[in-house]
Design a protein around this motif. Structure first.
Motif, mmCIF file in Angstrom:
data_model
loop_
_atom_site.group_PDB
_atom_site.id
_atom_site.type_symbol
_atom_site.label_atom_id
_atom_site.label_comp_id
_atom_site.label_asym_id
_atom_site.label_seq_id
_atom_site.Cartn_x
_atom_site.Cartn_y
_atom_site.Cartn_z
ATOM 1 N N THR A 131 0.829 -1.203 0.000
ATOM 2 C CA THR A 131 0.000 0.000 0.000
ATOM 3 C C THR A 131 0.862 1.251 0.000
ATOM 4 O O THR A 131 1.817 1.357 0.771
ATOM 5 N N PRO A 132 0.562 2.203 -0.876
ATOM 6 C CA PRO A 132 1.267 3.486 -0.837
ATOM 7 C C PRO A 132 0.880 4.253 0.420
ATOM 8 O O PRO A 132 -0.141 3.968 1.043
ATOM 9 N N GLU A 231 6.294 8.032 -1.978
ATOM 10 C CA GLU A 231 6.611 6.984 -2.949
ATOM 11 C C GLU A 231 7.532 7.542 -4.026
ATOM 12 O O GLU A 231 7.759 8.750 -4.105
ATOM 13 N N LYS A 232 8.030 6.657 -4.877
ATOM 14 C CA LYS A 232 8.835 7.097 -6.012
ATOM 15 C C LYS A 232 7.955 7.630 -7.136
ATOM 16 O O LYS A 232 8.413 8.395 -7.978
ATOM 17 N N LYS A 233 6.699 7.164 -7.173
ATOM 18 C CA LYS A 233 5.796 7.608 -8.233
ATOM 19 C C LYS A 233 4.402 7.845 -7.670
ATOM 20 O O LYS A 233 4.080 7.417 -6.563
ATOM 21 N N THR A 243 4.441 13.364 -5.431
ATOM 22 C CA THR A 243 5.255 12.750 -4.385
ATOM 23 C C THR A 243 6.024 13.842 -3.643
ATOM 24 O O THR A 243 6.128 14.986 -4.116
ATOM 25 N N ALA A 244 6.583 13.468 -2.499
ATOM 26 C CA ALA A 244 7.421 14.418 -1.761
ATOM 27 C C ALA A 244 8.620 14.824 -2.603
ATOM 28 O O ALA A 244 9.019 15.998 -2.621
ATOM 29 N N GLY A 251 14.184 11.833 -0.680
ATOM 30 C CA GLY A 251 14.510 10.802 0.303
ATOM 31 C C GLY A 251 13.375 10.347 1.185
ATOM 32 O O GLY A 251 13.556 9.437 2.001
ATOM 33 N N VAL A 252 12.192 10.944 1.062
ATOM 34 C CA VAL A 252 11.059 10.516 1.884
ATOM 35 C C VAL A 252 10.277 9.480 1.076
ATOM 36 O O VAL A 252 9.253 9.778 0.464
ATOM 37 N N GLU A 253 10.794 8.274 1.058
ATOM 38 C CA GLU A 253 10.184 7.193 0.282
ATOM 39 C C GLU A 253 9.990 5.979 1.181
ATOM 40 O O GLU A 253 10.954 5.310 1.560
ATOM 41 N N VAL A 254 8.758 5.742 1.546
ATOM 42 C CA VAL A 254 8.405 4.632 2.431
ATOM 43 C C VAL A 254 7.078 4.056 1.967
ATOM 44 O O VAL A 254 6.162 4.801 1.633
#
Length: 329
Positions: A131-132, A231-233, A243-244, A251-254
Motif C-alpha cells: 500500500t502506498p 513513494e517514487k511515483k 510525491t514528496a 529521500g522521503v520514500e516509504v
C-alpha cells in the motif's frame, strides 16, 4: 557390509523417510480440521483489517472451514504476532500484518514483544498486497501543498503529526520528512490506522501519515487534504497528488507491505496449501476490486517474496532507526 545388508540398510532408510513424510502428507490432505483464525495486530477499520476480512470471506468456502478475524492490537504489532507464534504450529492460527512487525523491534524497548523474534518464530506464507502512503492534513491547518505544510511547521515548532503507531512505516516517514526538510514535528502515535484517521478528522492532529486506502474516502469527501505521496511515483488513486520528491523534498520514500505468517514449525505442506488458497483468492475479480478500492496494490506470489521483503526491511529500518534516532515516544 555385504550387498544384501547394504540393500536392506538402504531400503530401511527409505522406509523411515517415507514413514516420516506420511504424517505431513496426511496433514496436508486433512488440513484444515477446524476453524482458522487470522490474527490482525491492529484495531478494526484499517487496511490490514479490511484485507483480512475480504480474504477470509473467500478462503472459508475453499478451505471448508470458517475463517475468522481476531484483532489483537498492541506493541507495534508484536502483541498479536507473539500470540500467533505461541499458537499450535498447524496452520489454524495465522497472522496478517503490515511490515510494522519487522520495524518495531528496532524502535520499541527490548522485550516489548515478550521475547518474540519475528525472524525465527514465524514463517512467511504470502504477501497479499502493498500500500502506498500519503501525508494528509486536516483542512483547519489551511494548507494544500507540502511546501505550505512545512512553512506552517516552521512557524509552529513542535507541530504534531500522527501515525498508526510507534515503529510503523508512517512513523519513519514523518521522521524522514523532519530530517530532510529540517523542521520540528512532534510524533503522536495511535493504536492503528482507524484511530489515527479519527484523530486527523477531528483535528486532534493536523497532519497525518497514513496508508492511502484508509485516507481515500475522506480525501474524496473533502475531510482530509492530500499533500504528498511518500513513494517514487504517483498513485492511480490520486493521480493529481505529487510525491514528496516531486515537491523538492528528496529521500522521503516509504511504503508498506502486508504479510501472512504462520508459527515456525508449521508443516511445509500446510504453508503451501495456505499460499495456494491466498493466491487463488487474490485472483478473484471482486477481491481485486475491493482491495484496489481500498488503496492496496495486489501482490501475491511465493513465500520467498515475503521473506525477501522481511530481510530488506530489517536491514533498511534498522539502519534508519539509528541514523534518525527513532525510538518509542
Amino acid at each position: 557390509m555385504s550387498s544384501n545388508h547394504k540393500r536392506n540398510f538402504t531400503l530401511g532408510l527409505l522406509g523411515a523417510a517415507l514413514a516420516a513424510a506420511l504424517p505431513f502428507a496426511a496433514l496436508a490432505q486433512t488440513f484444515p480440521g477446524k476453524p482458522i483464525t487470522i490474527v490482525v495486530p491492529f484495531p478494526p477499520g484499517g487496511g490490514p483489517d479490511l484485507a483480512a476480512r475480504v480474504l477470509a470471506e473467500k478462503l472459508a468456502p475453499k478451505l471448508g472451514q470458517p475463517v475468522v478475524v481476531d484483532n489483537r492490537p498492541g506493541a507495534g504489532a508484536l502483541l498479536g504476532a507473539g500470540m500467533v507464534a505461541r499458537s499450535a504450529a498447524d496452520g489454524h492460527t495465522i497472522l496478517l500484518t503490515p511490515n510494522t512487525m519487522v520495524i518495531s523491534p528496532h524502535v520499541l524497548p527490548a522485550g516489548a514483544g515478550g521475547g518474540l523474534d519475528v525472524h525465527k518464530d514465524l514463517v512467511p506464507v504470502i504477501s497479499p498486497a502493498t500500500t502506498p502512503m500519503v501525508l494528509v492534513a486536516n483542512p483547519q491547518l489551511g494548507v494544500t501543498t507540502l511546501k505550505a505544510a512545512l512553512e506552517a511547521a516552521k512557524k509552529s515548532p513542535g507541530l504534531p503529526y500522527g501515525s498508526p503507531g510507534n515503529g510503523s512505516p508512517m512513523h519513519f516517514a514523518g521522521e524522514m520528512l523532519k530530517s530532510a526538510a529540517k523542521v520540528d514535528l512532534m510524533h503522536v502515535p495511535y493504536r492503528g490506522v482507524g484511530p489515527s484517521i479519527t484523530a486527523a478528522l477531528s483535528g486532534e492532529v493536523k497532519l497525518l501519515f497514513t496508508g492511502l486506502g484508509g485516507a481515500v474516502p475522506h480525501i474524496k469527501g473533502g475531510k482530509l487534504v492530500p499533500l504528498a505521496l511518500t513513494e517514487k511515483k504517483r498513485s492511480p488513486l490520486l493521480p493529481d497528488v505529487p510525491t514528496a520528491g516531486e515537491q523538492g523534498v528528496a529521500g522521503v520514500e516509504v511504503n508498506a507491505w502486508y504479510g501472512v505468517f504462520a508459527p515456525t514449525g508449521t508443516p511445509a505442506a500446510v504453508v503451501t496449501r495456505l499460499n495456494k488458497e491466498f493466491n487463488d483468492a487474490l485472483q478473484l475479480p471482486d477481491v481485486r476490486e475491493k482491495l484496489a478500492g481500498a488503496g492496496l496494490d495486489i501482490l501475491g506470489g511465493s513465500p520467498q517474496v515475503l521473506a525477501d521483503f522481511m530481510k530488506a526491511d530489517n536491514e533498511r529500518y534498522g539502519k534508519l532507526a539509528k541514523e534518525l534516532n527513532i525510538k518509542a515516544d
